[in-house]
Design an enzyme around this catalytic site. Structure first.
Site, short mmCIF file in Angstrom:
data_model
loop_
_atom_site.label_atom_id
_atom_site.label_comp_id
_atom_site.label_asym_id
_atom_site.label_seq_id
_atom_site.Cartn_x
_atom_site.Cartn_y
_atom_site.Cartn_z
N HIS A 286 -37.05 -15.48 8.92
CA HIS A 286 -36.49 -14.61 7.87
C HIS A 286 -37.30 -14.70 6.59
CE1 HIS A 286 -34.78 -18.53 6.85
NE2 HIS A 286 -34.66 -18.08 5.61
N ASP B 131 -36.36 -14.55 2.54
CA ASP B 131 -35.11 -14.78 1.82
C ASP B 131 -34.61 -13.51 1.12
OD1 ASP B 131 -34.96 -17.43 2.56
OD2 ASP B 131 -35.93 -18.16 0.74
N HIS C 26 -40.09 -17.37 7.04
CA HIS C 26 -40.05 -18.78 7.40
C HIS C 26 -38.90 -19.06 8.37
CE1 HIS C 26 -37.84 -18.25 3.61
NE2 HIS C 26 -36.99 -19.15 4.08
N ARG D 197 -33.12 -25.84 -3.37
CA ARG D 197 -33.98 -24.65 -3.52
C ARG D 197 -33.73 -23.95 -4.83
NH1 ARG D 197 -32.99 -19.97 0.61
NH2 ARG D 197 -32.32 -18.61 -1.09
#
Ligand SMILES: O=C(O)CCC(=O)C(=O)O
Ligand SMILES: [Fe+2]
Length: 277
Positions: free
Chosen positions: A97, A99, A253, A268
């Protein structure tokens, strides 16, 4: 200390050393990191013990930060979200995917810090949409350029997994209401480098709009498989206090889900981007 950039594979990935990101970085360091990011698409820094405030300060040098609608965050630093397998079901990151492509302006990039790791397992892979696009045949590149695709929040955040408590259900419903399915170009032009990249991802892309459902399903299956081939990707084996910084405009990723029930904790900070074109 001078900053060095060591490429890790032809398609993408470089290791950066000679910078301490727990401190305020200089304009020269910031610019060197941005140049490296444009070229290598995902950067890795070793031995960077940073707290959430330092992580947010570093990420904010590259743009405004995004507060995620679903994932929990660090209460004092809400721009830093917490991916803790003891708290959140993170299995949906084990699909390729990019983000937040369910947003009209998906993230420019993200800074991910490894806080607690299993003894082994829990690697993360990134793939270059630029390398994938450039490797397609000219007729296919031409056909894809100009098409658009639908991206849907619920594909990676299904109600069954994210609406289990009344609060989670309310948050999920509000997020769905605020983020109806939307369209992005299938081939995206990087707003700074001008390079073209494949911009569909298995996590959120549901349909190529201009094709029939049968055509769209077949072509998406091909593109998802092509985009994540080993030669367009890199696999990172984490050590604690590693930091990864990826360009979310041209990469996707996959966080390998092979270590549970061991615990893994990542932080994150997500940098807001602009509308794909
Ligand atoms: O846990 C990871 O390694 C990556 C998870 C992920 O998909 C993300 O942080 O965007
Ligand atoms: Fe992700």
């Amino acid at each position: 200390m001078s900053l060095t950039v060591t490429p890790l594979s032809p398609a993408l990935g470089a290791q950066i050393s000679g910078v301490d990101i727990s401190r305020e970085i200089t304009t020269e360091q910031r610019d060197a990191i941005e140049q490296a990011l444009l070229k290598h698409q995902v950067l890795f820094f070793r031995d960077q013990p940073i707290n959430p405030e330092q992580q947010a300060r570093f990420a904010a040098r590259f743009g405004d930060l995004h507060i995620h609608p679903i994932y929990p965050n660090v209460p004092e630093t809400p721009q830093v979200l917490v991916l803790d397998t003891a708290v959140t079901d993170v299995r949906d990151n084990a699909v390729w995917h990019t983000d937040v492509t369910f947003l009209p302006t998906p993230a420019l990039g993200a800074v991910l810090s490894a806080k607690q790791l299993p003894a082994y397992g829990g690697d993360t892979l990134w793939a270059s949409g630029i390398a994938a696009f450039e490797a397609l045949s000219a007729p296919l590149r031409e056909m894809l350029d100009g098409l658009t695709a639908t991206h849907d929040f619920t594909k990676s955040f299904p109600l069954e997994r994210f609406g289990t408590t009344p609060e989670d259900l309310a948050r999920w419903e509000a997020t769905r209401r605020n983020n109806p399915p939307l369209s992005h170009p299938v081939v995206r032009t990087h707003p700074v480098s001008g390079r073209k990249a494949l911009f569909v991802n298995e996590g959120f892309t549901t349909r190529i709009n201009e094709l029939s459902e049968l055509e769209s399903d077949a072509l998406l299956r091909l593109l998802f498989a092509h985009a994540t081939r080993p030669e367009f990707s890199i696999r990172w084996r984490w050590q604690e206090n590693d930091v990864a910084f990826w360009d979310n405009r041209v990469t996707q990723h996959f966080a390998v889900d092979d270590y549970r029930p061991n615990r893994r904790v990542m932080h994150r900070a997500t940098i807001l981007g602009d509308a794909p074109f």
